[in-house]
Design a protein around this motif. Structure first.
Motif, PDB file in Angstrom:
ATOM      1  N   VAL A   1       0.877  -1.169   0.000  1.00  0.00           N
ATOM      2  CA  VAL A   1       0.000   0.000   0.000  1.00  0.00           C
ATOM      3  C   VAL A   1       0.914   1.220   0.000  1.00  0.00           C
ATOM      4  O   VAL A   1       1.635   1.451   0.963  1.00  0.00           O
ATOM      5  CB  VAL A   1      -0.920   0.018   1.243  1.00  0.00           C
ATOM      6  CG1 VAL A   1      -1.838   1.233   1.210  1.00  0.00           C
ATOM      7  CG2 VAL A   1      -1.723  -1.277   1.339  1.00  0.00           C
ATOM      8  N   TYR A   2       0.905   1.940  -1.128  1.00  0.00           N
ATOM      9  CA  TYR A   2       1.788   3.106  -1.156  1.00  0.00           C
ATOM     10  C   TYR A   2       0.973   4.379  -1.301  1.00  0.00           C
ATOM     11  O   TYR A   2      -0.030   4.429  -1.994  1.00  0.00           O
ATOM     12  CB  TYR A   2       2.882   2.951  -2.213  1.00  0.00           C
ATOM     13  CG  TYR A   2       2.566   3.375  -3.619  1.00  0.00           C
ATOM     14  CD1 TYR A   2       2.923   4.648  -4.075  1.00  0.00           C
ATOM     15  CD2 TYR A   2       1.957   2.508  -4.519  1.00  0.00           C
ATOM     16  CE1 TYR A   2       2.666   5.038  -5.376  1.00  0.00           C
ATOM     17  CE2 TYR A   2       1.700   2.895  -5.814  1.00  0.00           C
ATOM     18  CZ  TYR A   2       2.050   4.160  -6.242  1.00  0.00           C
ATOM     19  OH  TYR A   2       1.778   4.548  -7.531  1.00  0.00           O
ATOM     20  N   PHE A   3       1.405   5.390  -0.566  1.00  0.00           N
ATOM     21  CA  PHE A   3       0.742   6.687  -0.523  1.00  0.00           C
ATOM     22  C   PHE A   3       1.601   7.697  -1.275  1.00  0.00           C
ATOM     23  O   PHE A   3       2.805   7.788  -1.023  1.00  0.00           O
ATOM     24  CB  PHE A   3       0.561   7.145   0.926  1.00  0.00           C
ATOM     25  CG  PHE A   3      -0.383   6.274   1.710  1.00  0.00           C
ATOM     26  CD1 PHE A   3      -1.731   6.563   1.771  1.00  0.00           C
ATOM     27  CD2 PHE A   3       0.091   5.143   2.368  1.00  0.00           C
ATOM     28  CE1 PHE A   3      -2.605   5.743   2.484  1.00  0.00           C
ATOM     29  CE2 PHE A   3      -0.771   4.320   3.082  1.00  0.00           C
ATOM     30  CZ  PHE A   3      -2.128   4.616   3.130  1.00  0.00           C
ATOM     31  N   TYR A   4       0.971   8.445  -2.194  1.00  0.00           N
ATOM     32  CA  TYR A   4       1.699   9.433  -2.974  1.00  0.00           C
ATOM     33  C   TYR A   4       0.902  10.736  -2.994  1.00  0.00           C
ATOM     34  O   TYR A   4      -0.324  10.722  -2.962  1.00  0.00           O
ATOM     35  CB  TYR A   4       1.983   8.918  -4.387  1.00  0.00           C
ATOM     36  CG  TYR A   4       0.749   8.622  -5.198  1.00  0.00           C
ATOM     37  CD1 TYR A   4       0.272   9.537  -6.124  1.00  0.00           C
ATOM     38  CD2 TYR A   4       0.036   7.441  -5.024  1.00  0.00           C
ATOM     39  CE1 TYR A   4      -0.873   9.273  -6.859  1.00  0.00           C
ATOM     40  CE2 TYR A   4      -1.101   7.168  -5.747  1.00  0.00           C
ATOM     41  CZ  TYR A   4      -1.557   8.095  -6.671  1.00  0.00           C
ATOM     42  OH  TYR A   4      -2.694   7.846  -7.391  1.00  0.00           O
TER      43      TYR A   4
ATOM     44  N   ILE B   1       5.391  -4.792 -11.710  1.00  0.00           N
ATOM     45  CA  ILE B   1       4.204  -5.456 -11.175  1.00  0.00           C
ATOM     46  C   ILE B   1       4.212  -6.963 -11.411  1.00  0.00           C
ATOM     47  O   ILE B   1       3.824  -7.732 -10.530  1.00  0.00           O
ATOM     48  CB  ILE B   1       2.894  -4.806 -11.697  1.00  0.00           C
ATOM     49  CG1 ILE B   1       1.702  -5.214 -10.831  1.00  0.00           C
ATOM     50  CG2 ILE B   1       2.630  -5.155 -13.144  1.00  0.00           C
ATOM     51  CD1 ILE B   1       1.643  -4.524  -9.517  1.00  0.00           C
ATOM     52  N   ALA B   2       4.668  -7.409 -12.556  1.00  0.00           N
ATOM     53  CA  ALA B   2       4.646  -8.854 -12.845  1.00  0.00           C
ATOM     54  C   ALA B   2       5.527  -9.619 -11.861  1.00  0.00           C
ATOM     55  O   ALA B   2       5.111 -10.644 -11.314  1.00  0.00           O
ATOM     56  CB  ALA B   2       5.079  -9.127 -14.286  1.00  0.00           C
ATOM     57  N   SER B   3       6.732  -9.108 -11.602  1.00  0.00           N
ATOM     58  CA  SER B   3       7.621  -9.819 -10.676  1.00  0.00           C
ATOM     59  C   SER B   3       7.120  -9.692  -9.239  1.00  0.00           C
ATOM     60  O   SER B   3       7.238 -10.634  -8.454  1.00  0.00           O
ATOM     61  CB  SER B   3       9.063  -9.334 -10.803  1.00  0.00           C
ATOM     62  OG  SER B   3       9.173  -7.993 -10.402  1.00  0.00           O
ATOM     63  N   LEU B   4       6.526  -8.555  -8.875  1.00  0.00           N
ATOM     64  CA  LEU B   4       5.968  -8.406  -7.533  1.00  0.00           C
ATOM     65  C   LEU B   4       4.801  -9.373  -7.338  1.00  0.00           C
ATOM     66  O   LEU B   4       4.735 -10.089  -6.333  1.00  0.00           O
ATOM     67  CB  LEU B   4       5.511  -6.964  -7.282  1.00  0.00           C
ATOM     68  CG  LEU B   4       6.626  -5.937  -7.063  1.00  0.00           C
ATOM     69  CD1 LEU B   4       6.080  -4.521  -7.148  1.00  0.00           C
ATOM     70  CD2 LEU B   4       7.322  -6.158  -5.731  1.00  0.00           C
ATOM     71  N   GLN B   5       3.889  -9.410  -8.298  1.00  0.00           N
ATOM     72  CA  GLN B   5       2.747 -10.313  -8.189  1.00  0.00           C
ATOM     73  C   GLN B   5       3.197 -11.768  -8.218  1.00  0.00           C
ATOM     74  O   GLN B   5       2.646 -12.606  -7.500  1.00  0.00           O
ATOM     75  CB  GLN B   5       1.719 -10.033  -9.281  1.00  0.00           C
ATOM     76  CG  GLN B   5       0.973  -8.737  -9.040  1.00  0.00           C
ATOM     77  CD  GLN B   5       0.002  -8.391 -10.145  1.00  0.00           C
ATOM     78  OE1 GLN B   5       0.158  -8.800 -11.295  1.00  0.00           O
ATOM     79  NE2 GLN B   5      -1.008  -7.608  -9.806  1.00  0.00           N
TER      80      GLN B   5
ATOM     81  N   GLY C   1       3.971 -12.880  -4.961  1.00  0.00           N
ATOM     82  CA  GLY C   1       2.850 -12.855  -4.024  1.00  0.00           C
ATOM     83  C   GLY C   1       2.482 -11.496  -3.483  1.00  0.00           C
ATOM     84  O   GLY C   1       1.770 -11.400  -2.484  1.00  0.00           O
ATOM     85  N   TYR C   2       2.946 -10.411  -4.134  1.00  0.00           N
ATOM     86  CA  TYR C   2       2.669  -9.052  -3.664  1.00  0.00           C
ATOM     87  C   TYR C   2       1.764  -8.325  -4.649  1.00  0.00           C
ATOM     88  O   TYR C   2       2.105  -8.194  -5.832  1.00  0.00           O
ATOM     89  CB  TYR C   2       3.967  -8.245  -3.524  1.00  0.00           C
ATOM     90  CG  TYR C   2       4.844  -8.715  -2.402  1.00  0.00           C
ATOM     91  CD1 TYR C   2       4.768  -8.134  -1.138  1.00  0.00           C
ATOM     92  CD2 TYR C   2       5.746  -9.755  -2.588  1.00  0.00           C
ATOM     93  CE1 TYR C   2       5.570  -8.575  -0.100  1.00  0.00           C
ATOM     94  CE2 TYR C   2       6.557 -10.202  -1.554  1.00  0.00           C
ATOM     95  CZ  TYR C   2       6.461  -9.604  -0.320  1.00  0.00           C
ATOM     96  OH  TYR C   2       7.259 -10.056   0.707  1.00  0.00           O
ATOM     97  N   ASP C   3       0.619  -7.849  -4.168  1.00  0.00           N
ATOM     98  CA  ASP C   3      -0.221  -6.953  -4.947  1.00  0.00           C
ATOM     99  C   ASP C   3       0.184  -5.527  -4.599  1.00  0.00           C
ATOM    100  O   ASP C   3       0.836  -5.290  -3.584  1.00  0.00           O
ATOM    101  CB  ASP C   3      -1.694  -7.181  -4.625  1.00  0.00           C
ATOM    102  CG  ASP C   3      -2.182  -8.534  -5.130  1.00  0.00           C
ATOM    103  OD1 ASP C   3      -1.850  -8.896  -6.270  1.00  0.00           O
ATOM    104  OD2 ASP C   3      -2.892  -9.221  -4.374  1.00  0.00           O
ATOM    105  N   VAL C   4      -0.211  -4.571  -5.431  1.00  0.00           N
ATOM    106  CA  VAL C   4       0.140  -3.167  -5.226  1.00  0.00           C
ATOM    107  C   VAL C   4      -1.123  -2.324  -5.312  1.00  0.00           C
ATOM    108  O   VAL C   4      -1.954  -2.529  -6.204  1.00  0.00           O
ATOM    109  CB  VAL C   4       1.161  -2.684  -6.285  1.00  0.00           C
ATOM    110  CG1 VAL C   4       1.425  -1.184  -6.151  1.00  0.00           C
ATOM    111  CG2 VAL C   4       2.464  -3.466  -6.181  1.00  0.00           C
TER     112      VAL C   4
END
Length: 156
Positions: A36-39, A58-62, A65-68
């Protein structure tokens, strides 16, 4: 200044709207890690750089196992334009009254050129599959943040 979150804290639940009018809640990510990022503001140079870094990773994060999810105080039409212009592939959520940012410790006193004011503090909180904070970073830099986050999460 709102209280900052630390590792092991229960992540405050939230439900916010995305530009398509869908309600997105933290509870919907249970069972997965979520970044969860705040900008501060869509379509500004730093926020664009940061969002594009998340987009490009995003592909490597997902895959790990990490959603953004990105959260800002911007109105929904501005978020829709930002997502479209930058081909963003993760949800952007509007927090117009700063309630979620405040609950996460991402809203507070800032200084810019000697002027003190209340505003959004560029921050990232990683929530584990059980809804607990596994990493909380405040006053992060827009440029290079995703690479540092990947290192901190042991993904590189």
């Amino acid at each position: 200044m709102t209280e900052r979150l630390t590792t092991g804290d229960a992540a405050p639940d939230f439900t916010l709207q995305d530009p398509e009018g869908n309600e997105v809640s933290l509870a919907g990510f249970r069972g997965r890690h979520v970044v969860v990022y705040f900008y501060p503001a869509a379509s500004t140079p730093g926020c664009t750089k940061q969002a594009c870094d998340f987009r490009d990773n995003i592909a490597s994060l997902q895959g790990a196992g990490y959603d953004v999810v990105g959260i800002s105080p911007d109105p929904l039409p501005k978020l829709a334009k930002f997502a479209q212009n930058e081909a963003l592939n993760f949800p952007l959520l509007s927090d117009p009254d700063h309630a979620v940012a405040a609950a996460y410790g991402a809203w507070g006193e800032k200084k810019n050129y000697g002027k003190v004011y209340e505003g959004l503090i560029r921050s990232t909180v990683v929530v584990d599959p059980d809804g607990k904070v596994s990493l909380a970073q405040y006053n992060v830099r827009a440029t290079g943040h995703v690479a540092k986050l990947r290192r901190d999460l042991g993904l590189d």
